[in-house]
Design a protein around this motif. Sequence first.
Motif, PDB file in Angstrom:
ATOM      1  N   LYS A 117      55.863   4.461  88.138  1.00 28.11           N
ATOM      2  CA  LYS A 117      55.477   5.433  89.194  1.00 28.11           C
ATOM      3  C   LYS A 117      55.203   6.780  88.441  1.00 28.11           C
ATOM      4  O   LYS A 117      54.232   7.622  89.026  1.00 28.11           O
ATOM      5  N   ALA A 118      56.123   7.007  87.468  1.00 29.16           N
ATOM      6  CA  ALA A 118      55.947   8.519  86.810  1.00 29.16           C
ATOM      7  C   ALA A 118      54.709   8.390  86.068  1.00 29.16           C
ATOM      8  O   ALA A 118      53.991   9.248  85.941  1.00 29.16           O
ATOM      9  N   PRO A 142      50.281   3.882  96.546  1.00 33.45           N
ATOM     10  CA  PRO A 142      49.194   5.029  96.909  1.00 33.45           C
ATOM     11  C   PRO A 142      49.533   5.977  95.791  1.00 33.45           C
ATOM     12  O   PRO A 142      48.718   7.062  95.568  1.00 33.45           O
ATOM     13  N   VAL A 143      50.474   5.897  94.787  1.00 35.26           N
ATOM     14  CA  VAL A 143      50.922   7.326  94.006  1.00 35.26           C
ATOM     15  C   VAL A 143      49.735   7.946  93.138  1.00 35.26           C
ATOM     16  O   VAL A 143      49.553   9.219  93.172  1.00 35.26           O
ATOM     17  N   PHE A 144      48.791   6.929  92.605  1.00 37.07           N
ATOM     18  CA  PHE A 144      47.822   7.457  91.780  1.00 37.07           C
ATOM     19  C   PHE A 144      46.869   8.247  92.579  1.00 37.07           C
ATOM     20  O   PHE A 144      46.394   9.229  92.142  1.00 37.07           O
ATOM     21  N   GLY A 145      46.533   7.954  93.790  1.00 36.27           N
ATOM     22  CA  GLY A 145      45.660   8.354  94.884  1.00 36.27           C
ATOM     23  C   GLY A 145      46.264   9.702  95.160  1.00 36.27           C
ATOM     24  O   GLY A 145      45.572  11.028  95.253  1.00 36.27           O
ATOM     25  N   LEU A 247      49.887  -0.799  82.868  1.00 36.80           N
ATOM     26  CA  LEU A 247      51.241  -0.283  83.215  1.00 36.80           C
ATOM     27  C   LEU A 247      52.241  -1.385  83.217  1.00 36.80           C
ATOM     28  O   LEU A 247      52.183  -2.300  84.284  1.00 36.80           O
ATOM     29  N   HIS A 248      53.182  -1.612  82.424  1.00 34.62           N
ATOM     30  CA  HIS A 248      54.167  -2.421  82.609  1.00 34.62           C
ATOM     31  C   HIS A 248      55.569  -1.640  82.961  1.00 34.62           C
ATOM     32  O   HIS A 248      55.683  -0.675  82.500  1.00 34.62           O
ATOM     33  N   TRP A 259      66.806   2.143  86.398  1.00 35.78           N
ATOM     34  CA  TRP A 259      66.856   2.639  84.997  1.00 35.78           C
ATOM     35  C   TRP A 259      65.708   3.487  84.660  1.00 35.78           C
ATOM     36  O   TRP A 259      65.831   4.112  83.593  1.00 35.78           O
ATOM     37  N   ARG A 260      64.601   3.082  85.201  1.00 33.55           N
ATOM     38  CA  ARG A 260      63.340   3.917  84.990  1.00 33.55           C
ATOM     39  C   ARG A 260      62.768   3.751  83.672  1.00 33.55           C
ATOM     40  O   ARG A 260      63.082   4.592  82.675  1.00 33.55           O
TER      41      ARG A 260
END
Length: 415
Positions: A117-118, A142-145, A247-248, A259-260
């Motif tokens: 997400k980050a 939708p995050v990138f958009g 992106l993994h 844990w991010r």
Amino acid sequence: MNDSYMQNLFAERIGGKNYGKSTAIYKFEKIKRAKRAALAAHPGAEIFDLGVGEPDEMAFPEVVAKLDEEARRPENRGYADNGDSVLKEAAARYLDRVCGVKGINPETEVLHSIGSKAALSILPAALVNPGDYVLMTTPGYPVFGTHSKYYGGLVHQLPLLEQNGFLPDLESIPKDVLARSKVLVLNYPNNPTGASATPEFFARVVAFAKANRLIVLHDAAYAALVFEGKPLSFLATPGAKDVGVELHSTSKSFNMTGWRCGFVAGNELLVRAYGDVKDNSDSGQFLAIQHAAAYCLDHPEITEKIAAKYSRRMTGLVNVLQKCGFKAVKPKGSFFLYVKAPLAATSGKGARLEFKNAEEVSQWLITEKLISTVPWDDAGSYLRFSVTFAAKGQDDEERVLDEIGKRLGEVRFEF
Ligand SMILES: Cc1ncc(COP(=O)(O)O)c(C=O)c1O
């Protein structure tokens, strides 16, 4: 109450002067409210939550032990910035061993993320100018958009339709949009459709990207959760590294949502640009977490165990839903089962109810049957069932599925 002067200071991208004044209730809030109301109406009853988008279990004990060990090392205590080489090297080994991606340079072609997400929120700053189009699939994450729009970008939505195997029709993009497009964002296995890509589709994507000068971002958050065969990496496609990155994330594949930690890998220039913006956005994930994530990447058998559990649950859920008339087909991976929403339901007492869309079905399922799902009305009306529902062991899992079958079995659905 009079508006504080602050009300006039918000950026247009979050609503400007009207920020915080909207009374619209969004999908996930509606689900939460319906769950609360159902529990209040049926005190002590069991709600089955098949709406959750994250694992029901903790990280494996050996991973927690690794974190404990690494957290005690004084050299791990400080700002990690763009990371040391431990996770980068493990990521390159993982891509090779698990996904068959050869020749990733850990120093220049991999960089960690504080979760995908980050990374999806950082990458638009590196790529999107005002007026640029980004191509996104819908329904989708939708995050990138959202961040592209923050930078003045425009989003062109590519519907994921059942008749196309939930793959986007690249030929459908209008010429003028394509001419102004920079980025194509894909996600397979897909949230929410559960669909998987094929090597042929990815090969077409690489050719399409080269022909139209597009960057491809493949969000592989569920890539490792496959029910048969090996995970399919976009980077395994010949030429993929010329056009994009993947992106993994350890979130879903290692039960580590909180844990991010994940990584971005692929095209060197894109990885560098991501790193430059990232360096100005965060100070890196705690090295102890990065090192525990690296341990995971060297132990893909953890993911295999998790995927085996989801596969077993998925088979059970597909059977239950099929018996109730749903056209449920077991996906090849992820933990999502995406099924066409019914048009009407007749309960045991004979009352027939028509539904306008999946959202109405989902609300009805929570209120009447205490079963929570996520509705999607973006490209057809579908319900997403997630097999991450809470159950303590296999017997309990079967009990939950039986009970879901009983509750739904009292109803005649029309599709
Ligand atoms: C498609 C997709 N991408 C990315 C993410 C976020 O993953 P992470 O936990 O690595 O930020 C999710 C989480 O739900 C997702 O569904």
